[in-house]
Design an enzyme around this catalytic site. Structure first.
Site, PDB file in Angstrom:
ATOM      1  N   ASP A  54     -34.709 -21.069 -14.600  1.00  0.00           N
ATOM      2  CA  ASP A  54     -35.979 -21.727 -14.280  1.00  0.00           C
ATOM      3  C   ASP A  54     -36.980 -21.545 -15.415  1.00  0.00           C
ATOM      4  OD1 ASP A  54     -37.819 -22.962 -12.182  1.00  0.00           O
ATOM      5  OD2 ASP A  54     -38.948 -21.188 -12.825  1.00  0.00           O
ATOM      6  N   TYR A  59     -44.965 -22.195 -19.717  1.00  0.00           N
ATOM      7  CA  TYR A  59     -44.658 -20.767 -19.812  1.00  0.00           C
ATOM      8  C   TYR A  59     -44.750 -20.282 -21.259  1.00  0.00           C
ATOM      9  CZ  TYR A  59     -42.960 -20.773 -14.963  1.00  0.00           C
ATOM     10  OH  TYR A  59     -42.857 -20.870 -13.598  1.00  0.00           O
ATOM     11  N   SER A 158     -43.182 -27.983  -6.469  1.00  0.00           N
ATOM     12  CA  SER A 158     -43.590 -26.583  -6.391  1.00  0.00           C
ATOM     13  C   SER A 158     -45.082 -26.554  -6.053  1.00  0.00           C
ATOM     14  CB  SER A 158     -43.328 -25.913  -7.740  1.00  0.00           C
ATOM     15  OG  SER A 158     -43.836 -24.609  -7.760  1.00  0.00           O
ATOM     16  N   GLN A 184     -40.140 -25.248  -4.682  1.00  0.00           N
ATOM     17  CA  GLN A 184     -40.242 -23.919  -5.321  1.00  0.00           C
ATOM     18  C   GLN A 184     -41.585 -23.308  -4.912  1.00  0.00           C
ATOM     19  OE1 GLN A 184     -40.641 -22.107  -9.727  1.00  0.00           O
ATOM     20  NE2 GLN A 184     -38.847 -23.402  -9.490  1.00  0.00           N
ATOM     21  N   PRO A 214     -40.580 -13.045  -5.822  1.00  0.00           N
ATOM     22  CA  PRO A 214     -39.924 -12.310  -4.730  1.00  0.00           C
ATOM     23  C   PRO A 214     -40.267 -10.826  -4.697  1.00  0.00           C
ATOM     24  CG  PRO A 214     -38.354 -12.750  -6.495  1.00  0.00           C
ATOM     25  CD  PRO A 214     -39.597 -13.534  -6.820  1.00  0.00           C
ATOM     26  N   GLY A 291     -37.446 -12.296 -11.894  1.00  0.00           N
ATOM     27  CA  GLY A 291     -38.312 -12.183 -13.066  1.00  0.00           C
ATOM     28  C   GLY A 291     -38.183 -10.770 -13.599  1.00  0.00           C
ATOM     29  N   THR A 293     -39.118  -8.067 -17.288  1.00  0.00           N
ATOM     30  CA  THR A 293     -39.568  -7.888 -18.672  1.00  0.00           C
ATOM     31  C   THR A 293     -38.649  -6.924 -19.425  1.00  0.00           C
ATOM     32  OG1 THR A 293     -41.014  -6.068 -18.008  1.00  0.00           O
ATOM     33  CG2 THR A 293     -42.018  -8.254 -18.114  1.00  0.00           C
ATOM     34  N   GLN A 297     -34.473  -3.778 -15.648  1.00  0.00           N
ATOM     35  CA  GLN A 297     -34.964  -4.437 -14.428  1.00  0.00           C
ATOM     36  C   GLN A 297     -33.989  -5.525 -13.983  1.00  0.00           C
ATOM     37  OE1 GLN A 297     -38.819  -5.992 -15.468  1.00  0.00           O
ATOM     38  NE2 GLN A 297     -39.857  -4.022 -15.316  1.00  0.00           N
TER      39      GLN A 297
HETATM   40  N1  LIG Z   1     -43.536 -22.410  -9.523  1.00  0.00           N
HETATM   41  C1  LIG Z   1     -44.446 -21.496  -9.737  1.00  0.00           C
HETATM   42  O1  LIG Z   1     -45.636 -21.713  -9.531  1.00  0.00           O
HETATM   43  C2  LIG Z   1     -44.034 -20.164 -10.254  1.00  0.00           C
HETATM   44  C3  LIG Z   1     -44.974 -19.123 -10.303  1.00  0.00           C
HETATM   45  C4  LIG Z   1     -44.552 -17.888 -10.778  1.00  0.00           C
HETATM   46  C5  LIG Z   1     -43.233 -17.696 -11.183  1.00  0.00           C
HETATM   47  N2  LIG Z   1     -42.343 -18.742 -11.156  1.00  0.00           N
HETATM   48  C6  LIG Z   1     -40.942 -18.553 -11.584  1.00  0.00           C
HETATM   49  O2  LIG Z   1     -40.368 -17.478 -10.857  1.00  0.00           O
HETATM   50  C7  LIG Z   1     -39.916 -16.464 -11.744  1.00  0.00           C
HETATM   51  C8  LIG Z   1     -40.080 -15.122 -11.088  1.00  0.00           C
HETATM   52  O3  LIG Z   1     -41.431 -14.948 -10.666  1.00  0.00           O
HETATM   53  P1  LIG Z   1     -42.149 -13.557 -10.817  1.00  0.00           P
HETATM   54  O4  LIG Z   1     -41.974 -13.074 -12.223  1.00  0.00           O
HETATM   55  O5  LIG Z   1     -43.540 -13.705 -10.281  1.00  0.00           O
HETATM   56  O6  LIG Z   1     -41.260 -12.655  -9.839  1.00  0.00           O
HETATM   57  P2  LIG Z   1     -41.427 -11.192  -9.247  1.00  0.00           P
HETATM   58  O7  LIG Z   1     -40.042 -10.773  -8.930  1.00  0.00           O
HETATM   59  O8  LIG Z   1     -42.414 -11.183  -8.124  1.00  0.00           O
HETATM   60  O9  LIG Z   1     -42.041 -10.305 -10.414  1.00  0.00           O
HETATM   61  C9  LIG Z   1     -41.272 -10.022 -11.536  1.00  0.00           C
HETATM   62  C10 LIG Z   1     -41.902  -8.873 -12.312  1.00  0.00           C
HETATM   63  O10 LIG Z   1     -41.799  -7.658 -11.570  1.00  0.00           O
HETATM   64  C11 LIG Z   1     -41.453  -6.582 -12.445  1.00  0.00           C
HETATM   65  N3  LIG Z   1     -40.087  -6.151 -12.077  1.00  0.00           N
HETATM   66  C12 LIG Z   1     -39.009  -6.957 -11.853  1.00  0.00           C
HETATM   67  N4  LIG Z   1     -37.933  -6.234 -11.522  1.00  0.00           N
HETATM   68  C13 LIG Z   1     -38.311  -4.954 -11.514  1.00  0.00           C
HETATM   69  C14 LIG Z   1     -37.625  -3.755 -11.229  1.00  0.00           C
HETATM   70  N5  LIG Z   1     -36.335  -3.758 -10.890  1.00  0.00           N
HETATM   71  N6  LIG Z   1     -38.314  -2.586 -11.301  1.00  0.00           N
HETATM   72  C15 LIG Z   1     -39.626  -2.578 -11.645  1.00  0.00           C
HETATM   73  N7  LIG Z   1     -40.341  -3.712 -11.931  1.00  0.00           N
HETATM   74  C16 LIG Z   1     -39.686  -4.888 -11.861  1.00  0.00           C
HETATM   75  C17 LIG Z   1     -41.503  -7.159 -13.870  1.00  0.00           C
HETATM   76  O11 LIG Z   1     -42.840  -7.161 -14.356  1.00  0.00           O
HETATM   77  P3  LIG Z   1     -43.523  -5.934 -15.096  1.00  0.00           P
HETATM   78  O12 LIG Z   1     -42.494  -5.278 -15.971  1.00  0.00           O
HETATM   79  O13 LIG Z   1     -44.656  -6.540 -15.855  1.00  0.00           O
HETATM   80  O14 LIG Z   1     -43.976  -5.045 -14.012  1.00  0.00           O
HETATM   81  C18 LIG Z   1     -41.162  -8.616 -13.604  1.00  0.00           C
HETATM   82  O15 LIG Z   1     -41.564  -9.477 -14.632  1.00  0.00           O
HETATM   83  C19 LIG Z   1     -40.720 -16.696 -13.037  1.00  0.00           C
HETATM   84  O16 LIG Z   1     -40.076 -16.198 -14.205  1.00  0.00           O
HETATM   85  C20 LIG Z   1     -40.803 -18.198 -13.056  1.00  0.00           C
HETATM   86  O17 LIG Z   1     -39.584 -18.750 -13.581  1.00  0.00           O
HETATM   87  C21 LIG Z   1     -42.730 -19.957 -10.676  1.00  0.00           C
END
Ligand SMILES: NC(=O)c1ccc[n+]([C@@H]2O[C@H](COP(=O)([O-])OP(=O)(O)OC[C@H]3O[C@@H](n4cnc5c(N)ncnc54)[C@H](OP(=O)(O)O)[C@@H]3O)[C@@H](O)[C@H]2O)c1
Length: 369
Positions: A54, A59, A158, A184, A214, A291, A293, A297
């Protein structure tokens, strides 16, 4: 792990239940990954069997699409992966048609995304955010033109209101346009509001829900603590901004995090894995976008479907995170239903009787579940 695949909504497009997000590819926004890490995360994801990537034009100001295109080309993966991208957000300040959901911007945006990704087609093209302005007829007609031209295979929405998605799907059906295959939306233990409208809509009308956020932007990994600064990550970097996505520190959410921690300890899995598993196995969910970084993770998160949450523990997560039921949904309970049915217990229809019932093996719900 063994990755499983569903067909997305009512389409024939097979996607893995865990997708990989690219919003963290690049450091432009202050909380992303460098190129080597992003490449390693894509490698780990592909090796785990993932096929659903995605991205969006905005981005990291285009870096995410550019890097993703390079990583796919390096491994000659174009026909093996499903690429979703999105349009709406303006990358050209001062140009009112440099964003939004009008035909002019969609046509411009798709060309720019294809160029950055170095591909001739997108598997999925999504409206990113409702612009509150453009008629839905214009959006659906333009998306259908892109499908007919071969630049796009399937389409989705979305971050739109449910009534808008519903109208878009009806217009597509009645005018013979490409229908919406996916919605989405943000969904997690700390954000369950889509359960009222979008999940029933998606199941009944052929749009598999693809989840973003998530982990509540990292909150559900358990690394942030109430009343404590620190907790290295995006929510800390963005503390104090008023962007709605980053407003996750609340009394209610801390209660959910505390219960999740107990459940994760009981199962012997990380909090992130349990939170992702809960989300991916909720009704109507087609795929969860991971998601990350850091490589550790993504490796942690890729283990999210290797176990089942026991019913008793799942019930605890359900209870602590259950959203308030606003009107009119508060009006559909047993008290009103007995008045509808004349006091007779009608119950659920038998399994398989209707496409809207969630049943294992039901072809519609295998797609959207
Ligand atoms: N359609 C939309 O409006 C929309 C909006 C947002 C995202 N998205 C899509 O959805 C994807 C995922 O969204 P999101 O990044 O918001 O998801 P998320 O799962 O809520 O947050 C991901 C962030 O949590 C932290 N993380 C992830 N796994 C971890 C672990 N195992 N242990 C500790 N920290 C962890 C990392 O950030 P840190 O290292 O900074 O803590 C990571 O970047 C995006 O990449 C994008 O493709 C779409």
């Amino acid at each position: 792990m063994t990755m499983t695949y569903y067909t997305l909504g009512n389409s024939g497009l097979r996607v893995s239940r865990l997708a990989l997000g690219t919003m963290t590819f690049g450091t432009e926004w202050g909380w992303g990954a460098d190129k080597a890490t992003a490449r390693a995360m894509v490698d780990a994801y592909i090796e785990a069997g993932g096929n659903f990537l995605d991205t969006a034009d905005l981005y990291t100001s285009g870096t995410a699409e550019t890097w993703l295109g390079e990583f796919i080309a390096e491994r000659s993966l174009r026909d093996r992966v499903v690429i979703a991208s999105k349009f709406t957000l303006n990358m050209d300040p001062g140009n009112p048609n440099g964003g939004g959901n009008g035909r002019k911007n969609i046509m411009r945006a798709v060309e720019a995304s294809l160029k950055r990704l170095g591909t001739g087609y997108l598997d999925l093209y999504l409206l990113h955010v409702w612009d509150q302005l453009t008629p839905v007829e214009e959006v659906m007609r333009t998306l259908d033109d892109l499908v007919r031209s071969g630049k796009v295979r399937h389409v989705g929405l979305s971050d739109v209101p449910a009534w808008y998605a519903s109208r878009a799907q009806v217009i597509a059906e009645f005018r013979g346009y490409e229908p919406i295959s996916t919605l989405q939306l943000e969904y997690s233990l700390v954000e369950r509001n889509i359960e009222h409208e979008f999940i029933p809509f998606g199941i009944r009308h052929g749009a598999g829900v693809t989840v973003w956020g998530p982990l509540g932007n990292g909150l559900l990994s358990g690394k942030y603590r109430p009343n404590a600064e620190g907790g290295e990550g995006r929510l800390e970097v963005m503390r104090g901004t008023n962007h709605p996505t980053f407003q996750k520190f609340s009394e209610r959410n801390w209660t959910i995090v505390a219960e999740l921690e107990k459940v994760a300890v009981a199962i012997g899995r990380s909090m992130a894995q349990v939170a992702l598993n809960w989300t991916a196995t909720q009704p109507g969910i087609a795929s969860v976008i991971l998601g990350a970084t850091k490589l550790e993770q993504i490796k942690d998160n890729l283990g999210a479907l290797d176990f089942a949450i026991p019913d008793e523990l799942r019930a605890r997560l359900d209870a602590v995170s259950r959203p308030a039921v606003p009107f009119p949904y508060s009006y559909f309970g047993p008290e009103i239903q007995t008045r509808v049915t004349g006091g007779l217990a009608t119950g659920d229809k038998p399994a398989g009787y209707t496409r809207s019932v969630l049943v294992e093996g039901d072809p519609v719900n295998v797609a959207g579940k």
